[in-house]
Motif scaffolding. Sequence first.
Motif, short mmCIF file in Angstrom:
data_model
loop_
_atom_site.label_atom_id
_atom_site.label_comp_id
_atom_site.label_asym_id
_atom_site.label_seq_id
_atom_site.Cartn_x
_atom_site.Cartn_y
_atom_site.Cartn_z
N MET A 55 -43.07 -3.07 -19.10
CA MET A 55 -43.59 -4.08 -19.55
C MET A 55 -44.39 -5.06 -19.17
SD MET A 55 -40.85 -5.36 -22.43
CE MET A 55 -41.94 -6.62 -22.93
N ARG A 56 -46.19 -5.29 -19.14
CA ARG A 56 -47.32 -6.71 -18.43
C ARG A 56 -47.12 -7.66 -19.00
NH1 ARG A 56 -50.75 -1.62 -16.70
NH2 ARG A 56 -49.27 0.29 -17.48
N PHE A 57 -47.39 -7.91 -18.17
CA PHE A 57 -47.84 -10.04 -18.45
C PHE A 57 -48.90 -10.47 -17.34
CE2 PHE A 57 -42.94 -8.89 -19.32
CZ PHE A 57 -43.04 -9.59 -20.31
N ARG A 58 -48.76 -11.81 -18.20
CA ARG A 58 -50.01 -12.52 -17.46
C ARG A 58 -49.30 -13.48 -17.35
NH1 ARG A 58 -56.65 -12.66 -17.82
NH2 ARG A 58 -57.21 -13.75 -15.46
N SER A 59 -49.06 -14.56 -16.09
CA SER A 59 -48.48 -15.34 -15.36
C SER A 59 -49.52 -16.98 -15.98
CB SER A 59 -48.64 -15.58 -13.93
OG SER A 59 -49.09 -16.17 -13.22
N SER A 60 -49.25 -18.35 -16.07
CA SER A 60 -50.20 -18.97 -16.41
C SER A 60 -51.42 -19.60 -15.56
CB SER A 60 -49.46 -20.49 -16.25
OG SER A 60 -48.68 -20.45 -15.14
N GLY A 61 -50.81 -19.12 -14.15
CA GLY A 61 -51.71 -18.75 -13.16
C GLY A 61 -53.05 -17.98 -12.87
N GLY A 62 -52.57 -17.11 -14.14
CA GLY A 62 -53.49 -15.68 -14.55
C GLY A 62 -53.58 -14.93 -13.38
N LYS A 63 -52.10 -14.83 -12.40
CA LYS A 63 -51.78 -13.57 -12.02
C LYS A 63 -51.07 -12.49 -12.99
CE LYS A 63 -52.48 -15.46 -8.33
NZ LYS A 63 -52.81 -14.35 -6.31
N PHE A 64 -50.63 -11.51 -12.78
CA PHE A 64 -50.84 -10.15 -13.66
C PHE A 64 -49.35 -9.68 -13.13
CE2 PHE A 64 -55.11 -9.97 -13.92
CZ PHE A 64 -55.73 -10.10 -15.58
N PHE A 65 -48.22 -9.08 -13.67
CA PHE A 65 -47.05 -8.73 -13.30
C PHE A 65 -46.08 -7.98 -13.88
CE2 PHE A 65 -45.38 -12.51 -15.05
CZ PHE A 65 -44.60 -12.53 -15.99
N PHE A 66 -45.74 -7.03 -13.89
CA PHE A 66 -44.84 -6.32 -14.91
C PHE A 66 -43.58 -7.14 -14.79
CE2 PHE A 66 -45.24 -3.44 -11.37
CZ PHE A 66 -43.66 -2.91 -11.34
N ARG A 67 -42.60 -6.60 -16.22
CA ARG A 67 -41.17 -6.34 -15.86
C ARG A 67 -40.57 -5.06 -16.09
NH1 ARG A 67 -39.10 -11.10 -16.59
NH2 ARG A 67 -40.10 -13.00 -17.17
N LEU A 68 -39.63 -4.50 -15.33
CA LEU A 68 -39.24 -2.92 -16.05
C LEU A 68 -37.52 -2.93 -16.64
CD1 LEU A 68 -39.76 -0.28 -14.63
CD2 LEU A 68 -38.47 -0.82 -12.45
N ILE A 69 -38.27 -2.05 -17.27
CA ILE A 69 -36.37 -2.12 -18.28
C ILE A 69 -36.57 -0.82 -18.51
CG2 ILE A 69 -36.77 -2.72 -20.87
CD1 ILE A 69 -37.73 -4.79 -19.69
N LEU A 70 -35.53 0.01 -18.46
CA LEU A 70 -34.38 0.86 -18.40
C LEU A 70 -33.09 0.65 -19.73
CD1 LEU A 70 -34.08 3.69 -18.14
CD2 LEU A 70 -33.12 2.64 -15.78
N ASP A 71 -33.54 1.42 -20.66
CA ASP A 71 -32.45 1.43 -21.41
C ASP A 71 -32.38 0.20 -22.31
OD1 ASP A 71 -32.04 4.11 -21.47
OD2 ASP A 71 -30.09 3.68 -20.12
N GLU A 72 -33.28 -0.26 -22.13
CA GLU A 72 -33.45 -1.57 -23.21
C GLU A 72 -33.19 -3.25 -22.31
OE1 GLU A 72 -31.97 -1.96 -26.91
OE2 GLU A 72 -32.94 -0.32 -27.39
#
Length: 117
Positions: A55-72
């Motif tokens: 799951m890709r996100f963008r922080s309030s500072g403009g940086k990009f990161f992801f969260r790794l999800i496995l089986d919800e």
Amino acid sequence: MGTFVISKRLNGNYKYEFVSRRGKTIFTSNDFELRFECEEEIEKLKVSLERCVFMRFRSSGGKFFFRLILDEHEIAVSRRYTTQLLLQKGIDEIVKYADKAEFLDFSSAEDIFGPIE
């Protein structure tokens, strides 16, 4: 090839990181009370890689990161990237190398380099 590195947090809990072949941390796991729980989750991740969701996100500072999800369940959060291209390269490295990666254990309380003289 990437490597899983198990270490201890300052609060005494264990964590693991997936480190790229160039030595940069790509993601860091959640906390674990016991070291073997890290090993179990690493093995589970390696055999279940095709079921992982990034799951890709963008922080309030403009940086990009992801969260790794496995089986919800969220199992890790990536480092912050300056561009979407670098974020994608981090994800590609996980997909390509994580199932073959070994793990290193730096969780012991001993000093790796020995006493300072």
